[in-house]
Scaffold this motif. Structure first.
Motif, short mmCIF file in Angstrom:
data_model
loop_
_atom_site.label_atom_id
_atom_site.label_comp_id
_atom_site.label_asym_id
_atom_site.label_seq_id
_atom_site.Cartn_x
_atom_site.Cartn_y
_atom_site.Cartn_z
N VAL A 195 0.66 -1.52 0.32
CA VAL A 195 -0.37 0.71 -0.09
C VAL A 195 0.42 0.83 0.02
CG1 VAL A 195 -1.77 -1.23 1.29
CG2 VAL A 195 -0.25 0.26 2.35
N PHE A 196 0.16 2.36 -0.49
CA PHE A 196 0.97 3.43 -0.92
C PHE A 196 0.11 4.45 0.01
CE2 PHE A 196 -0.46 2.68 -4.80
CZ PHE A 196 -1.46 4.46 -5.19
N ASP A 197 0.69 5.67 -0.28
CA ASP A 197 -0.04 6.41 0.27
C ASP A 197 0.00 8.21 -0.77
OD1 ASP A 197 -0.58 5.77 3.44
OD2 ASP A 197 1.36 6.76 4.05
N ASP A 198 0.04 8.87 -0.75
CA ASP A 198 0.30 9.92 -1.89
C ASP A 198 0.79 9.04 -3.97
OD1 ASP A 198 -0.64 11.08 -0.56
OD2 ASP A 198 0.65 12.13 0.57
N THR A 199 2.06 8.86 -3.16
CA THR A 199 2.65 8.66 -4.75
C THR A 199 3.50 7.89 -4.33
OG1 THR A 199 4.18 10.10 -4.89
CG2 THR A 199 2.97 10.82 -5.36
N LYS A 200 4.48 7.23 -6.02
CA LYS A 200 4.86 5.38 -5.45
C LYS A 200 5.80 4.81 -6.97
CE LYS A 200 5.56 1.23 -3.23
NZ LYS A 200 5.21 -0.28 -2.90
N GLU A 201 6.64 4.97 -7.23
CA GLU A 201 7.64 4.17 -8.16
C GLU A 201 7.85 3.18 -7.80
OE1 GLU A 201 11.26 6.49 -10.58
OE2 GLU A 201 12.02 6.35 -8.76
N VAL A 202 7.04 3.20 -9.14
CA VAL A 202 6.84 1.23 -8.88
C VAL A 202 8.02 0.58 -9.64
CG1 VAL A 202 5.73 -0.60 -9.77
CG2 VAL A 202 4.62 1.13 -8.49
N ALA A 203 8.45 1.24 -10.15
CA ALA A 203 9.71 1.11 -11.14
C ALA A 203 10.14 1.99 -11.83
CB ALA A 203 9.17 -0.39 -12.59
N PRO A 204 11.03 2.04 -12.69
CA PRO A 204 12.08 3.35 -13.07
C PRO A 204 11.49 4.39 -14.20
CG PRO A 204 13.59 1.78 -13.15
CD PRO A 204 12.87 1.13 -12.43
N GLY A 205 10.85 4.92 -14.30
CA GLY A 205 10.00 5.61 -14.92
C GLY A 205 8.53 5.59 -15.02
N VAL A 206 7.93 4.57 -13.65
CA VAL A 206 6.74 4.18 -13.44
C VAL A 206 5.98 4.37 -11.83
CG1 VAL A 206 4.82 2.52 -13.67
CG2 VAL A 206 6.97 2.62 -15.38
#
Length: 305
Positions: A195-206
């Protein structure tokens, strides 16, 4: 430049769809593909619950659409960045029986040459049944990696413990199925949720970012690489929203905020000139947004073969 990307190979042994069901492109160094999960018929009344029925009827006629029901497109995405393969939403699955044109994601992913076993991450824009149902199809969970990471907003997870449908206008059978599907999804995959709150970089550039509106934890996904960008907007917008962004969709849990989110994303996309893909725009839904007076204009890309 849009191009059919060679790393995504279709298996020539698979049955060929009568109509195109996947569209590949590249965003900088990120390989991406839009995959159609099919279409789901819905009553047109859900399209604009706060509009004068005569205005909605005029819009439907102007768009050469039938007056009582319409086919609701269902799109998911796959992105490859570095060594990660990211599935963005998972379609309807079998949550509603009697709709054979929907729930096509698992076989269409396979026909695109993308094994479920290769998926390292799944991003869920929100937990409505047509976005998580594909993960509940028999055999899907068994083929996913044990260490697959499923990214979903924390507010979204909390909301579905006791969802509020008081401001939605849905066909009567739908809320119960939405509730049961979200519960099943959480039960099946809770040990794999990130889980994440505001933003999250899942992969480079994603990058996945929270918007709220459609559901309290609704999120969109940005693909940004090499000076190019694409936003997968989930359910932040629908075809009628370009002409009437203030019209409310019956599936929106907070209609007023949904309209603000929609207009904000339209203005952002018009300014940055990035590509837009959304879950319920006609396949492949790849295009750009232009400001046209007080409304917005959808500019589909020309398909590149």
């Amino acid at each position: 430049m849009l191009a059919i990307d060679q790393p995504f190979h279709a298996d020539s042994q698979q049955a060929v769809d009568l109509v195109p069901s996947r569209y590949a492109l590249r965003i900088g160094e990120i390989d991406a593909m839009v995959i159609s999960d099919g279409v789901l018929p819905l009553p047109t009344a859900t399209m604009a619950t706060n509009a004068d029925p005569a205005d909605l009827a005029n819009w439907l006629d102007h768009m050469f659409m039938p007056p009582d029901a319409f086919d609701w497109p269902l799109n998911v995405m796959v992105a490859r960045s570095a060594k990660q393969t990211i599935l963005i939403d998972a379609g309807l699955g079998g949550q509603f029986s009697g709709f054979p044109r929907a729930g096509q994601f698992p076989q269409r992913l396979a026909s695109a040459g993308i094994p479920l076993e290769s998926v390292t991450d799944v991003i869920i824009t929100h937990m409505h049944m047509d976005h998580v149902g594909g993960l509940l199809v028999p055999g899907v969970k068994e083929r996913l990696r044990k260490d697959v990471r499923i990214h979903v907003n924390a507010t979204e997870v909390a909301f579905w413990t006791s969802p509020d449908f008081s401001r939605t206008v849905m066909p009567k059978p739908v809320p119960a199925v939405l509730r049961s599907t979200a519960t099943s999804f959480y039960s099946e995959y809770r040990d794999r949720l990130h889980v994440f709150d505001d933003t999250k970089e899942v992969a480079p550039g994603v990058v996945v970012r929270h918007t709220g509106g459609h559901t309290p934890g609704h999120s969109v996904v940005d693909l940004i690489s090499g000076g190019e960008r694409l936003t997968f907007a989930g359910d932040a917008m629908f075809p009628v929203g370009f002409d009437h962004p203030e019209w409310h969709n019956g599936f929106e849990h907070d209609p007023e905020k949904s309209a603000r989110v929609r207009i904000g994303l339209f203005r952002e996309l018009a300014e940055n000139r990035g590509l837009l893909v959304a879950a319920h725009l006609p396949f492949p839904s790849v295009g750009r947004v232009a400001v046209d007076g007080d409304v917005f204009r959808w500019v589909p890309v020309i398909w590149d073969y």
